[in-house]
Design a protein around this motif. Structure first.
Motif, short mmCIF file in Angstrom:
data_model
loop_
_atom_site.label_atom_id
_atom_site.label_comp_id
_atom_site.label_asym_id
_atom_site.label_seq_id
_atom_site.Cartn_x
_atom_site.Cartn_y
_atom_site.Cartn_z
N SER A 71 0.83 -1.20 0.00
CA SER A 71 0.00 0.00 0.00
C SER A 71 0.86 1.25 0.00
O SER A 71 1.60 1.51 0.95
N MET A 72 0.75 2.04 -1.07
CA MET A 72 1.41 3.34 -1.11
C MET A 72 0.51 4.42 -0.52
O MET A 72 0.96 5.55 -0.31
N ASP A 73 -0.75 4.06 -0.25
CA ASP A 73 -1.71 4.96 0.41
C ASP A 73 -1.81 4.55 1.87
O ASP A 73 -2.79 3.93 2.30
N VAL A 74 -0.79 4.88 2.64
CA VAL A 74 -0.62 4.31 3.96
C VAL A 74 -1.77 4.67 4.90
O VAL A 74 -2.22 3.82 5.69
N LEU A 75 -2.27 5.88 4.84
CA LEU A 75 -3.35 6.26 5.74
C LEU A 75 -4.63 5.47 5.47
O LEU A 75 -5.48 5.34 6.35
N ARG A 92 -2.89 -10.01 3.65
CA ARG A 92 -1.51 -9.60 3.94
C ARG A 92 -1.26 -8.25 3.27
O ARG A 92 -1.39 -8.11 2.06
N LEU A 93 -0.89 -7.28 4.08
CA LEU A 93 -0.71 -5.92 3.60
C LEU A 93 0.59 -5.35 4.15
O LEU A 93 0.89 -5.51 5.33
N PRO A 121 3.14 -4.30 8.68
CA PRO A 121 4.57 -4.13 8.41
C PRO A 121 4.80 -2.95 7.48
O PRO A 121 4.04 -2.74 6.53
N THR A 122 5.84 -2.18 7.74
CA THR A 122 6.05 -0.93 7.02
C THR A 122 7.48 -0.85 6.49
O THR A 122 8.44 -1.07 7.23
N PHE A 123 7.59 -0.51 5.21
CA PHE A 123 8.89 -0.28 4.58
C PHE A 123 8.99 1.20 4.25
O PHE A 123 8.09 1.77 3.63
N ALA A 124 10.10 1.84 4.66
CA ALA A 124 10.29 3.27 4.46
C ALA A 124 11.36 3.52 3.41
O ALA A 124 12.28 2.71 3.24
N ASN A 125 11.28 4.67 2.76
CA ASN A 125 12.17 4.99 1.64
C ASN A 125 13.52 5.55 2.06
O ASN A 125 14.35 5.86 1.20
N TRP A 349 7.59 -10.77 5.37
CA TRP A 349 6.32 -10.40 5.98
C TRP A 349 5.11 -11.06 5.34
O TRP A 349 3.97 -10.75 5.70
N SER A 350 5.32 -11.98 4.41
CA SER A 350 4.20 -12.55 3.66
C SER A 350 3.48 -13.68 4.37
O SER A 350 2.41 -14.08 3.93
N ALA A 351 4.04 -14.19 5.45
CA ALA A 351 3.38 -15.29 6.15
C ALA A 351 2.06 -14.82 6.73
O ALA A 351 1.97 -13.72 7.27
N PRO A 352 0.99 -15.62 6.64
CA PRO A 352 -0.31 -15.20 7.15
C PRO A 352 -0.26 -14.91 8.64
O PRO A 352 0.33 -15.65 9.43
N ALA A 353 -0.85 -13.78 9.04
CA ALA A 353 -0.95 -13.41 10.46
C ALA A 353 -1.93 -12.27 10.59
O ALA A 353 -1.92 -11.35 9.76
N PRO A 354 -2.78 -12.27 11.60
CA PRO A 354 -3.63 -11.10 11.84
C PRO A 354 -2.77 -9.88 12.04
O PRO A 354 -1.81 -9.91 12.82
N PRO A 355 -3.02 -8.77 11.35
CA PRO A 355 -2.09 -7.64 11.34
C PRO A 355 -1.84 -6.99 12.68
O PRO A 355 -0.78 -6.48 12.91
N ALA A 356 -2.77 -7.03 13.62
CA ALA A 356 -2.60 -6.31 14.87
C ALA A 356 -1.63 -6.99 15.82
O ALA A 356 -1.19 -6.41 16.79
N ARG A 357 -1.27 -8.26 15.57
CA ARG A 357 -0.40 -8.97 16.50
C ARG A 357 1.07 -8.68 16.31
O ARG A 357 1.88 -8.92 17.18
N GLY A 358 1.43 -8.18 15.11
CA GLY A 358 2.84 -7.87 14.88
C GLY A 358 3.69 -9.11 14.79
O GLY A 358 3.22 -10.22 14.88
N GLY A 359 5.00 -8.92 14.64
CA GLY A 359 5.87 -10.06 14.53
C GLY A 359 7.28 -9.74 14.92
O GLY A 359 8.21 -10.40 14.54
N GLY A 360 7.47 -8.73 15.68
CA GLY A 360 8.82 -8.34 16.07
C GLY A 360 8.76 -7.06 16.85
O GLY A 360 7.70 -6.61 17.26
N ARG A 361 9.87 -6.46 17.06
CA ARG A 361 9.94 -5.23 17.82
C ARG A 361 10.22 -4.06 16.91
O ARG A 361 10.85 -4.20 15.87
N LEU A 362 9.77 -2.91 17.31
CA LEU A 362 10.04 -1.69 16.56
C LEU A 362 11.48 -1.29 16.79
O LEU A 362 11.86 -0.91 17.90
N SER A 363 12.29 -1.42 15.76
CA SER A 363 13.72 -1.17 15.94
C SER A 363 14.25 -0.32 14.82
O SER A 363 13.54 0.01 13.89
#
Length: 363
Positions: A71-75, A92-93, A121-125, A349-363
């Motif tokens: 998603s390039m329309d993040v909001l 998966r988004l 999951p978020t990828f930044a430029n 990040w493609s493995a199925p998972a409910p998005p609110a649970r996350g999968g790691g720490r914000l680093s």
């Protein structure tokens, strides 16, 4: 796992190619190159269509169980996920933040950005963008979400294959290095500085703007200057790089940039860049870069030197890079790093998972 890319402003021309040379269109084409056979989800496309190397599909027809959507329309990502959830068990988004989060000043927008980047999951430029996202998530969301957020980044970089041979103009060309006249770009400062330089030596300003900005009052005021040319964006990529190859210098006046792709492209093409002494500019330049200004007077002096002693300025750039400035740019802003990094992150990040649970720490 298939990839789809959603950008609401995407325009697909009649020839099947993504139209436009703004940052969003450029990045959409780059993502389609990184992810062959990807789908494109764009506003106004309510039925299936075909582009060159990709399909155009409405969001409702994206198979969320077999597709990861970038998603390039993040909001908009939470509402996009809900639409996909109506037909998929675990959509998966992945967010792609390709602009500066500081552009959003309203509390609703900043909170929406933070929540979206905490949920998905978020990828930044760039690292600067990633740092802003990280700070927003921690400020605007609860620890249960912030602690599970996933974030990665890589500098965008550029494709050196696009470069064209230099052709020096008879009258030095100064580029307005943006495609719109938004206040955060400080176009008034640009005009004020260039106007003073134009009184001292011949210059030609070129400003290529998005269509909606061409008819604005600011563009009309600029076009009235005898030393200025204001026109539309170049229609082809080759034309864009050909114009850069004949650009002598540019004056950057933006208060903030997430990365600065247009400036890097102009520098790689051989233009002498005069930039504000701000963290975003220092982040894309070698230490000791000689043309960073703190006020309008310094900007005027540096731009005057850039258009009257261009060869000397280029030697100064090589000295700052301790060798070849062009080679330093090529190493520092190689787009291969970005493409490998975003491909690896999306795969992770493609493995199925409910998005609110996350999968790691914000680093």
């Amino acid at each position: 796992m298939r990839v789809a890319v959603r950008w609401s402003d995407a325009l697909i021309g009649g020839d099947g190619h993504v139209w436009g040379h703004d940052a969003g269109s450029t990045l959409l084409r780059r993502l389609l190159r990184v992810f062959p056979d990807a789908q494109v989800v764009a506003a106004g496309h309510g039925r299936l269509g075909h582009g060159v190397g990709f399909d155009v599909v409405p969001l409702e027809l994206v198979d969320g169980d077999r597709t990861v959507l970038i998603s390039m329309d993040v909001l908009d990502s939470p509402s996009v996920w809900r639409t996909m959830r109506a037909t998929s068990r675990h959509p998966r988004l992945v967010n792609f933040v390709w602009w500066s989060p500081s552009e959003h000043v309203e509390a609703v927008d900043r909170a929406s950005l933070a929540l979206s980047c905490a949920l998905f999951p978020t990828f930044a430029n760039s690292q600067r963008t990633a740092d802003e996202v990280r700070a927003a998530v921690r400020e605007w969301t609860v620890p249960a979400l912030a602690d599970g957020a996933r974030l990665a980044w890589a500098d965008l970089g550029i494709r050196l294959a696009h470069l064209q041979p230099r052709h020096e103009p008879e009258v030095p060309v100064v580029l307005y290095p943006a495609i719109h006249l938004a206040p955060r770009k400080r176009p008034d400062l640009f005009v004020a500085v260039v106007e003073r330089v134009a009184r001292r030596t011949p210059v030609r300003v070129e400003a290529r703007l998005e269509e909606q900005h061409l008819v604005g009052e600011a563009a009309l005021r600029l076009a009235r200057r005898e030393w200025a040319w204001v026109g539309p964006l170049t229609p082809t990529r080759e034309g864009y790089w050909r114009a850069l190859a004949g650009t002598t210098a540019f004056l950057a006046t933006a208060e903030e940039e997430s990365y600065g792709l247009a400036y890097v492209e102009a520098l790689v093409a051989g233009a002498v860049g005069v930039l504000p002494d701000l963290p975003w500019a220092r982040a894309i330049l070698p230490p000791g870069y000689p043309f960073l200004y703190r006020d309008a007077a310094q900007a005027e002096a540096m731009l005057l030197r850039a258009v009257t002693d261009t060869a000397g300025c280029r030697r100064a750039l090589d000295a700052a890079a301790e060798g070849s400035f062009a080679q330093w740019l090529g190493r520092r802003h190689d787009d291969d790093r970005f493409e490998h990094a975003i491909a690896a992150s999306v795969a992770q990040w493609s493995a199925p998972a409910p998005p609110a649970r996350g999968g790691g720490r914000l680093s």
